[in-house]
Design a protein around this motif. Sequence first.
Motif, PDB file in Angstrom:
ATOM      1  N   MET A 227      35.321  23.379  33.413  1.00  0.00           N
ATOM      2  CA  MET A 227      34.151  23.947  34.059  1.00  0.00           C
ATOM      3  C   MET A 227      34.073  25.540  34.375  1.00  0.00           C
ATOM      4  N   THR A 228      33.345  26.202  33.851  1.00  0.00           N
ATOM      5  CA  THR A 228      33.359  27.710  34.273  1.00  0.00           C
ATOM      6  C   THR A 228      32.185  28.068  35.051  1.00  0.00           C
ATOM      7  N   THR A 229      33.006  28.435  36.445  1.00  0.00           N
ATOM      8  CA  THR A 229      31.952  28.818  37.444  1.00  0.00           C
ATOM      9  C   THR A 229      31.211  30.097  37.345  1.00  0.00           C
ATOM     10  N   LYS A 230      29.910  29.801  37.676  1.00  0.00           N
ATOM     11  CA  LYS A 230      28.860  31.130  37.688  1.00  0.00           C
ATOM     12  C   LYS A 230      29.277  31.605  39.050  1.00  0.00           C
TER      13      LYS A 230
ATOM     14  N   ILE B 101      37.551  40.942  44.356  1.00  0.00           N
ATOM     15  CA  ILE B 101      37.284  39.489  43.838  1.00  0.00           C
ATOM     16  C   ILE B 101      36.269  39.368  42.396  1.00  0.00           C
ATOM     17  N   ALA B 102      35.486  40.382  42.529  1.00  0.00           N
ATOM     18  CA  ALA B 102      34.367  40.298  41.244  1.00  0.00           C
ATOM     19  C   ALA B 102      35.162  40.660  40.039  1.00  0.00           C
ATOM     20  N   LEU B 103      35.842  41.785  40.190  1.00  0.00           N
ATOM     21  CA  LEU B 103      36.555  42.311  38.966  1.00  0.00           C
ATOM     22  C   LEU B 103      37.746  41.327  38.315  1.00  0.00           C
ATOM     23  N   ASP B 104      38.186  40.720  39.189  1.00  0.00           N
ATOM     24  CA  ASP B 104      39.224  39.872  38.851  1.00  0.00           C
ATOM     25  C   ASP B 104      38.840  38.513  38.151  1.00  0.00           C
ATOM     26  N   ALA B 105      37.426  37.995  38.756  1.00  0.00           N
ATOM     27  CA  ALA B 105      37.019  36.766  38.346  1.00  0.00           C
ATOM     28  C   ALA B 105      36.288  37.124  36.837  1.00  0.00           C
ATOM     29  N   ALA B 106      35.907  38.199  36.766  1.00  0.00           N
ATOM     30  CA  ALA B 106      35.369  38.638  35.354  1.00  0.00           C
ATOM     31  C   ALA B 106      36.406  38.785  34.519  1.00  0.00           C
ATOM     32  N   ARG B 107      37.392  39.181  34.764  1.00  0.00           N
ATOM     33  CA  ARG B 107      38.807  39.338  33.985  1.00  0.00           C
ATOM     34  C   ARG B 107      39.142  37.872  33.536  1.00  0.00           C
ATOM     35  N   HIS B 108      39.020  36.832  34.350  1.00  0.00           N
ATOM     36  CA  HIS B 108      39.177  35.651  34.067  1.00  0.00           C
ATOM     37  C   HIS B 108      38.237  34.608  33.306  1.00  0.00           C
ATOM     38  N   GLY B 109      37.126  35.348  32.756  1.00  0.00           N
ATOM     39  CA  GLY B 109      36.149  34.762  32.250  1.00  0.00           C
ATOM     40  C   GLY B 109      34.827  34.333  32.739  1.00  0.00           C
ATOM     41  N   LEU B 110      34.701  34.641  33.995  1.00  0.00           N
ATOM     42  CA  LEU B 110      33.542  34.211  34.662  1.00  0.00           C
ATOM     43  C   LEU B 110      32.455  35.362  34.746  1.00  0.00           C
ATOM     44  N   ASP B 111      31.239  34.771  34.499  1.00  0.00           N
ATOM     45  CA  ASP B 111      30.115  35.843  34.688  1.00  0.00           C
ATOM     46  C   ASP B 111      29.929  35.970  36.303  1.00  0.00           C
ATOM     47  N   VAL B 112      29.696  37.211  36.491  1.00  0.00           N
ATOM     48  CA  VAL B 112      29.932  37.537  38.122  1.00  0.00           C
ATOM     49  C   VAL B 112      28.500  38.388  38.296  1.00  0.00           C
TER      50      VAL B 112
ATOM     51  N   SER C 232      46.692  40.489  44.622  1.00  0.00           N
ATOM     52  CA  SER C 232      47.131  39.309  45.520  1.00  0.00           C
ATOM     53  C   SER C 232      46.993  38.026  45.156  1.00  0.00           C
ATOM     54  N   PRO C 233      48.043  37.044  44.843  1.00  0.00           N
ATOM     55  CA  PRO C 233      47.613  35.995  44.397  1.00  0.00           C
ATOM     56  C   PRO C 233      47.263  34.805  45.363  1.00  0.00           C
ATOM     57  N   LEU C 234      47.312  35.044  46.633  1.00  0.00           N
ATOM     58  CA  LEU C 234      47.239  34.156  47.878  1.00  0.00           C
ATOM     59  C   LEU C 234      45.681  34.054  48.187  1.00  0.00           C
ATOM     60  N   VAL C 235      45.277  32.717  48.376  1.00  0.00           N
ATOM     61  CA  VAL C 235      43.908  32.560  49.007  1.00  0.00           C
ATOM     62  C   VAL C 235      43.946  31.490  49.782  1.00  0.00           C
TER      63      VAL C 235
ATOM     64  N   LEU D   9      39.590  28.416  42.235  1.00  0.00           N
ATOM     65  CA  LEU D   9      40.656  29.209  42.163  1.00  0.00           C
ATOM     66  C   LEU D   9      41.784  28.892  41.074  1.00  0.00           C
ATOM     67  N   ARG D  10      41.727  27.656  40.650  1.00  0.00           N
ATOM     68  CA  ARG D  10      42.470  27.328  39.413  1.00  0.00           C
ATOM     69  C   ARG D  10      42.103  28.218  38.312  1.00  0.00           C
ATOM     70  N   GLU D  11      40.599  28.370  38.056  1.00  0.00           N
ATOM     71  CA  GLU D  11      40.100  29.055  37.046  1.00  0.00           C
ATOM     72  C   GLU D  11      40.626  30.628  37.065  1.00  0.00           C
ATOM     73  N   THR D  12      40.859  31.107  37.990  1.00  0.00           N
ATOM     74  CA  THR D  12      41.103  32.481  38.566  1.00  0.00           C
ATOM     75  C   THR D  12      42.606  32.728  38.877  1.00  0.00           C
ATOM     76  N   ARG D  13      43.429  31.642  38.603  1.00  0.00           N
ATOM     77  CA  ARG D  13      44.742  31.404  38.840  1.00  0.00           C
ATOM     78  C   ARG D  13      45.172  31.956  40.098  1.00  0.00           C
ATOM     79  N   ARG D  14      44.597  31.458  41.196  1.00  0.00           N
ATOM     80  CA  ARG D  14      45.085  31.949  42.589  1.00  0.00           C
ATOM     81  C   ARG D  14      45.824  30.796  43.166  1.00  0.00           C
ATOM     82  N   THR D  15      46.755  31.048  44.097  1.00  0.00           N
ATOM     83  CA  THR D  15      47.462  30.159  44.818  1.00  0.00           C
ATOM     84  C   THR D  15      46.737  29.849  45.977  1.00  0.00           C
TER      85      THR D  15
END
Length: 360
Positions: free
Chosen positions: A1-4, A17-28, A147-150, A170-176
């Motif tokens: 699933m790709t989160t909108k 948060i926005a620019l990192d999510a976009a880097r991981h393929g999410l439309d923001v 920062s990887p932690l959330v 968080l898995r989609e955006t590779r966060r811990t």
Amino acid sequence: MTTKLAVVGCGLMGGGIALDAARHGLDVRVYDARPESAADLRQRAAAVYARWVKNERMTQAAAETALARITPTATLAELGGADLIVEAIFEDLALKRGLMAALARHLGANTVVATNTSALRVGDIAEDVSFADRILGLHYFSPAEVSPLVEVVRAACTSEATVARALAFLRETRRTPLPCADSPGFAINRFFCPYYNEAVRIVEDELATPSQVDAVARKRLGAAAGPLTVLNLIGPRVASRAMENLSSLGPFYAATPELLVRGDRNAPYTIADDARLPGNADTIEDRLVAALAVPALELRAEGVADPEETDHGAVMALRFERGPYALIRSYPPSRIRAAITASCTRHGHPIPCLDSLDRR
């Protein structure tokens, strides 16, 4: 699933948060009450991506694609179709409640809303909200794009399905994720805010200069950066508000007057990286360690978060050499007991259970 994804608040945290999510393929989709802030975010994202391209963290093509995924919006109504909305506005309970009420008119039936609050209780933010079961906390650490932690904060009203969807994001955006109970300060800020508050108090008490306090933290506690340096990075205004939000936990958590003044003025400290340890370094060390130990022991007693995961989170988010529990174990129990007792006595705060200090 790709989160909108949608982000409300395009400042330091929301923008990251926005620019990192976009880097991981999410439309923001991004919204800010100040329209220029949403527009400025694309410029900030372009600059960050350009730096990452230069450092070979991403390709030029990937940078251009990521930038195209960030869409500024003019109204909250344009966010309603998102799977997840992250709120990252100023740390004020009334403002956050007001935003939740405004969002209620626009949300899709399955939209999850996460607050990036650093210290406010999620349940307080969700109070009297019709979609409270779809609200949780996702607390990022600065800089949010790095920062990887959330911290994943589940309030009493939050459903299991909401938590599961947040973890998938968080898995989609590779966060811990660090699961936390809905307690003021959650896990990391519960001890980190008193730590920098005590650093301010040490300066206020004229025991050391800001540079000397940070030198003790680096050279004795193994911190990558001293507490006052990090306070500068957070911003005194934000740091002051975060500390104030912990005041309900008791007198130990009262913000020092100097921090409140600096918060009002948003005035950072001047710190030299080459400062030598002061002659009273042991005293300063004990005060800083106690400021970490008191809340850490209370956190464990309250079951807010797993101690081992909390230590790991402190290393990831704060770049500590050791988290608070590992740090406590590195000292003789007698020294830690004395430091904690002195700190609680000084603040008129109940002494936490110290039995665990003898169980290594």
